[in-house]
Design an enzyme around this catalytic site. Structure first.
Site: not given
Lengths: 465, 475
Positions: A60, A135, A159
Site C-alpha cells: 500500500k 482504503s 481499511s
C-alpha cells in the site's frame, strides 16, 4: 498463491525472473489503476534465500519503501523519499519476497471506497464500474486479480477488511501493536494497523507470521511472542464462535447466516447495532482528532497542503473537535465509547473465542454511490455527530468496533451475492489471538471450497458460482 | 506603533521617577532546561548545542512521514532527579505524553510532544535566602528547532524539563537569584549542564503588578538569556506596568522581548492560546516504578546547593561566603582543601580573592592540596602573603608542589639571625646618609631603611624579626 508459488520456485519449476516479469507486466497493463508505482528493477533483483523467495508482493502506498515516495494517495507528501523500508516491508524482503510496487489507496487512508485517492480511484476487479473498497483499494484489487499473491495494507477502521470483502480475498487486520507501524504514514495512530491481503488463509497466516513481532522503533509494538500461525491453522480445536446480528442487505445476511450455521455459532446479543454504529462514530471522532495532529507535518512547508476534500474535511473536523468545539464534549464521549467498547468486548470474548459478523452492510457498490441514511437513537454519539460523519460512513459500521478495541479481525470470502459479487465474513478475536481468528477463517474456507466442489451443498453460495 | 509611543514616553519617565509603592510586583518563572541525556528525547540522535546546523538529525526529529517517536528512559530519570532536588512532593507514577498541536516553523511535526495532563512532578520549592519560591510543576517535553540564519533541527527533539513556579517572586533581583539557584540545582544533580549562554537553560518570565489584592493582566517576557537580563527586564517591566496604571492606562496581555534596555512586543499571544492538547498515541503510558526505585533521594539531596552550603558552613564558613563559593562552584574544591588541613575561611578568601583574580576557571594543575599547602605555609609563617601571591601563578602551571616550588624559588621565610643581620648590614652599608640622619635624630627614616630591608629580603623575612635586627644594628 504465495506459498505454492514459493515452493514451485524452490523446486525450479518457475524462475524468480519469469515470475517477476509477469507480475510487473500485469501490474503495468492492468486496467484497475491498482498501482501507484511499479518498480522495473524488480526483475533484476538479488533476492535473499527465504521462504517467500521470488514471490511478488505489492505494498500500500502509505507504507514506506526505501528511496521511494509513499504518496498515501496524496499530493501533500510531495517528492519526499523514504530513508528506509517500513518494518513490515523489510520483514517481507528478508523472507525473499520481491516488492514490485506500491498500490493506490484512499488519501491517507481516509475513505472506504478508494475514491478519495488523488491519483484516481482503483476499479473493482470483477466490475470496473464498482468500487473495490478502501482504503487499501489497490492492494486488495492487485491480489484479487492475481497480479500478486500477497500485498500489504493498513487498516485503521476497516481499511483492509472492507476491500478484502468486496474484492473477495482474505484480509487480516492484526491486533493493535502486533505489527510495527514504523514506516506507515500515520492517520489515526491509536488504531492504525499494518496487515496483509492474500488469496488463502494459509498465505495470510504465513505472511502475518513474517511481519508480526516486536520492533524497538515502535513504542506501541507488542513484546508478545509470535506463534507459528500457519501450523496452528490445522490444530483441531473447540473454538467457541458467536455471531452478531446486524442489519445488512439480504444477500449478505444469508451468506453470513450460512457461515454461522456451518460453524454452529451461538448468538451474541451483547453488541447492539446502535452500539456498533456508536463505535464507528467514536472512531470517526478520534480518527479526525488524530489525523489533524498527524497530518499537521504537511502544513510545515505548505500554508495549505494540497489535500483532497475528504482529508481537508476530516482534518478540519479534528481541529474543531479539539479546539473551538471541544466544549461540546464529543471527543470525551468518543474516548468513553472506546473504553466501553474495550470493556464490553473483553466481557463478550471471555466466554467465546471469536465473533462472526458481516464486514459491510452491502457488497461492492457502484462508484460514487449515494450516502446511506441511518436512523440513530436519540442521545447516541452517532446521532449527535450525524452532520460530521463522512458520506460513506455506513461502510465502517461493522468494522470500526474491532479497531477501537484493538482486536484482531479479518475478512474471509464466503459466497456471493445474487449479482455475483463477493461477500466476506468478518471474524474478530481476542487481543493477540490471531491464531483463533485465522483458524476460524480456515474452517470457513474449507467449508466454502467443499461446497464449491459439491453441487449438493451449493446452497451456501449464489447460483452464479 | 502605539506600543512604541508608550514605550518611548515611558523611557523618559522611567529615567526620572520611580513608580509609587502602591503596586506589588508579581513574578512567576517558566524555565526550560535541556536535560543532559546521551540521546534526544524520542530518537537516537546525540544532542549537541555546538555541532554544525542540521548534522544531528534523523527522520524522527525531523518529523518525516512514517517516523515514530520512542521515548528515552534517560529523560524521565534525569527529570525525576531534578524534581527530587527541587523538593517536589508529588512524583508521577506513570509517564504520560501529550501532543501540543500548533503550527510554527520551528516545529517539524506540527505538534510538540509534551506532558499536559500529568506532569512528571508537582509541588516543589526553592529557598532563596529566607524566601520560599514554590515550584508548581516540572514536566518533560521536546525542544523545537532553532531559528538562526537557517532552521537548525539539531535542537529539535532534545529532552527538556519545563519548570514552572508559582508567582512568588517580588523583584528582578529575586527572579535572577531564583534562576541562579535553579541553575545550580539542575546542574549539581546532573540533570542539565544548564548553561544560559548555550540555551541549555532558557527563562521566560510572567510579570504583573497587583494593587490592593486586585489581579492585573500579565505579560510574558521571553528568551531572557542571562541573569542580568532577567533582573533588568523584570524591573523595567514592573515599573512600566506601574506607571501605565498610574497614568490611567492598562497593561495588555502580550509576549515581550528584552533588547538590553527595554522590553518590546514580540507577538500577540491570543492566537497561540489554543493548543488543542491531545494524548500522544505513539507513546503508551510508561510506569515509572523502576525509575522511582532507582532514585536515591539522600544522594540527590546531597547534590543540592543548599546541602553544599550546609557543608561549607559546617566546615567553618559564614553563610555569605558559603553562598558565594557555591554560586561559583568552588565549594567542593574548598572542602577538599579543608580536608587537606587548610583553614576554611582563609582558604575561601584566597579562592574568592587572589585565585579568582587570576582566572575564572581553576586549571587542573591547581589542586585543593596545593591551596591547602599554600594557605598552610602562610599560616605557619614559612611563606609570606607576598610570596604566596607570587607563587600562585606557578601553581596554575605544571609544578612540583607547593613545598618544592618554595624551596626551588627560595621563597621560604628565613628565621635565621645571620640572614637578617646580613641584609641589615648590606642596607646600612648602602645607606650611609640615611643612617647618619637617623642617628642624628631623624627617627622617621627607620621606615625608609626598613622598607629597603624588606625589599632586599624579597618577602622571605619575618618583618618583626627583621625590624628587630635593624633596630639592633642602628643602636
Amino acid at each position: 498463491m504465495a506459498l505454492a508459488l514459493a515452493a514451485a520456485i524452490r523446486r525450479g519449476e518457475r524462475t524468480c525472473l519469469a515470475v517477476a516479469e509477469e507480475a510487473v507486466r500485469r501490474a503495468r497493463t492492468s486496467k484497475l489503476n491498482a498501482f501507484a508505482r511499479v518498480d522495473a528493477t524488480a526483475t533484476n533483483r538479488k533476492l535473499p534465500d527465504g521462504p517467500l523467495r521470488g514471490v511478488p508482493v505489492a505494498v500500500k502506498d502509505s507504507i514506506c519503501i526505501k528511496d521511494e515516495t509513499p504518496t498515501a494517495g496524496s499530493r501533500a507528501v510531495g517528492s519526499w523519499k523514504a530513508r528506509e523500508d517500513a518494518f513490515a516491508v523489510a520483514r517481507l524482503r528478508e523472507a525473499g519476497a520481491n516488492v514490485i510496487g506500491s498500490t493506490n489507496c484512499d488519501e491517507f487512508g481516509m475513505g472506504s471506497t478508494g475514491e478519495t485517492c488523488q491519483r484516481g480511484f482503483t476499479r473493482h476487479p470483477l466490475d470496473l464500474r464498482r468500487a473495490p473498497g478502501g482504503s487499501s483499494s489497490g492492494s486488495a484489487a492487485a491480489v484479487a486479480s492475481s497480479i500478486v499473491p500477497l500485498a500489504l495494507g493498513s487498516d485503521t477502521g476497516g481499511s483492509i477488511r472492507l476491500p478484502a470483502a468486496w474484492c473477495g480475498v482474505v484480509g487480516v487486520k492484526p491486533t493493535y501493536g502486533r505489527v510495527s507501524r514504523r514506516g506507515l504514514l500515520a492517520y489515526c495512530s491509536s488504531t492504525d494497523c499494518v496487515g496483509v491481503f492474500a488469496r488463502s488463509v494459509e498465505d495470510a497466516a504465513f505472511a502475518l507470521g513474517l511481519i508480526a513481532g516486536h520492533d524497538d522503533g515502535d513504542a506501541t509494538s507488542s513484546q508478545e511472542c509470535v506463534p507459528d500461525y500457519l501450523s496452528m491453522l490445522s490444530i483441531p480445536t473447540n473454538d467457541r464462535v458467536a455471531s452478531i446480528n446486524v442489519e445488512v442487505d439480504d444477500d449478505i445476511e444469508s451468506v453470513v447466516a450460512g457461515a454461522s450455521n456451518a460453524l454452529k455459532a451461538d448468538q451474541c446479543d451483547a453488541l447492539s447495532p446502535q452500539f456498533l454504529r456508536d463505535c464507528a462514530a467514536a472512531y470517526h471522532v478520534l480518527a479526525a482528532a488524530e489525523a489533524h495532529s498527524n497530518l499537521a507535518r504537511y502544513h510545515v512547508n505548505h500554508e495549505n497542503p494540497p489535500f483532497g476534500a475528504e482529508v481537508t474535511r476530516r482534518v478540519a473536523l479534528g481541529k474543531r473537535l479539539l479546539g473551538e468545539r471541544h466544549a461540546e464534549g464529543l471527543y470525551e464521549r468518543a474516548v468513553d465509547v472506546r473504553a466501553q467498547a474495550r470493556a464490553r468486548l473483553d466481557d463478550v470474548l471471555s466466554s467465546v473465542d471469536v465473533l462472526m459478523l458481516p464486514v459491510a452492510p452491502t457488497a461492492a457498490p457502484k462508484l460514487n454511490a449515494p450516502s446511506v441514511i441511518t436512523k440513530e437513537a436519540r442521545g447516541s454519539l452517532a446521532r449527535d455527530l450525524r452532520d460530521d460523519l463522512p458520506r460513506d460512513y455506513a461502510n465502517d459500521f461493522l468494522t470500526a468496533f474491532a479497531s477501537l478495541a484493538g482486536l484482531p479481525a479479518l475478512s474471509v470470502p464466503f459466497g456471493r451475492t445474487s449479482g455475483g459479487l463477493p461477500v466476506g465474513v468478518q471474524v474478530v478475536g481476542k487481543a493477540f489471538d490471531e491464531a483463533a481468528v485465522l483458524r476460524t477463517a480456515r474452517r470457513l474456507e474449507l467449508i466454502r471450497d467443499d461446497a464449491l466442489s459439491s453441487p449438493a451443498r451449493r446452497v451456501l453460495l449464489s447460483e452464479d458460482d | 506603533m502605539l506600543q512604541r509611543v508608550i514605550t518611548a514616553r515611558l523611557q523618559a519617565v522611567l529615567r526620572t521617577r520611580r513608580a509609587s509603592s502602591g503596586f506589588r510586583p508579581v513574578i512567576g518563572i517558566e524555565c526550560h532546561v535541556q536535560l543532559n541525556t546521551p540521546t534526544k528525547a524520542f530518537c537516537r540522535c546525540a544532542p549537541s548545542t555546538t555541532a554544525p546546523p542540521n548534522t544531528r538529525v534523523c527522520g524522527v526529529c525531523l518529523g518525516e512521514p512514517g517516523s515514530l517517536p520512542v521515548a528515552s528512559t534517560d529523560a524521565p530519570l534525569l527529570g525525576l532527579k531534578a524534581a527530587v532536588a527541587l523538593d517536589c512532593d508529588e512524583l508521577a507514577e506513570t509517564l504520560e505524553w501529550d501532543r501540543k498541536n500548533y503550527q510554527y516553523p520551528d516545529l517539524p511535526k506540527g505538534y510538540q510532544i509534551t506532558q499536559a495532563r500529568t506532569p512528571l512532578a508537582r509541588s516543589g520549592k526553592v529557598q532563596i535566602d529566607d524566601r520560599t519560591i514554590r515550584i508548581t510543576s516540572l514536566h518533560l517535553e521536546e525542544d523545537s528547532a532553532k531559528t538562526t540564519d537557517v532552521l537548525d533541527h539539531n535542537r529539535a527533539g532534545i529532552a527538556l524539563a519545563e519548570i514552572v513556579t508559582e508567582p512568588d517572586l517580588r523583584s528582578g533581583t529575586e527572579a535572577a537569584a531564583f534562576v541562579r539557584e535553579l541553575q545550580q540545582v539542575v546542574k549539581r544533580c546532573g540533570a542539565s549542564r544548564a548553561r544560559l549562554e548555550h540555551g541549555e537553560l532558557r527563562v521566560d518570565v510572567n510579570v504583573s503588578v497587583t494593587q490592593e489584592g486586585e489581579v492585573r493582566e500579565r505579560v510574558e517576557l521571553k528568551n531572557l538569556n542571562s541573569l542580568r537580563a532577567v533582573r533588568l527586564a523584570c524591573d523595567f517591566e514592573l515599573r512600566r506596568q506601574a506607571l501605565l496604571y498610574e497614568s490611567g492606562d492598562t497593561v495588555q496581555r502580550e509576549t515581550l522581548g528584552w533588547n538590553g534596555s527595554e522590553t518590546y512586543v514580540m507577538r500577540d499571544k491570543g492566537g497561540a492560546a489554543e493548543y488543542r492538547f491531545s494524548p500522544e498515541p505513539d507513546l503508551p503510558p510508561l510506569p515509572l516504578t523502576e525509575a522511582l526505585a532507582q532514585l536515591d533521594r539522600v544522594q540527590i539531596e546531597e547534590t543540592t546547593p543548599r546541602a553544599a552550603r550546609r557543608r561549607c558552613v559546617a566546615a567553618g564558613l559564614d553563610s555569605e561566603t558559603a553562598s558565594l563559593l557555591v554560586d561559583r562552584d568552588l565549594d567542593a574544591f574548598l572542602l577538599e582543601a579543608v580536608d587537606s588541613g587548610a583553614d576554611a575561611m582563609t582558604s575561601a578568601r584566597w579562592l574568592l580573592g587572589e585565585v579568582a583574580a587570576l582566572s575564572t576557571e581553576l586549571p587542573s594543575s591547581f589542586t585543593p592540596r596545593d591551596l591547602a599547602d599554600l594557605v598552610g605555609a602562610v599560616a605557619a609563617g614559612t611563606l609570606s602573603r607576598r610570596s604566596a601571591k607570587e607563587l600562585l601563578p606557578v601553581l596554575f602551571q605544571e609544578h612540583l608542589g607547593v613545598a618544592a616550588e618554595i624551596e626551588k624559588r627560595g621563597l621560604a621565610r628565613v628565621d635565621d639571625a645571620d640572614f637578617m643581620s646580613g641584609i641589615v648590614a648590606e642596607i646600612i652599608d648602602e645607606s650611609p646618609d640615611e643612617v647618619a640622619l637617623f642617628r642624628a635624630g631623624k627617627t622617621k627614616l627607620r621606615k625608609v631603611l626598613m622598607g629597603r630591608c624588606m625589599k632586599r629580603a624579597r618577602g622571605r623575612a619575618d618583618p618583626k624579626k627583621l625590624g628587630e635586627a635593624l633596630d639592633e644594628a642602628l643602636l
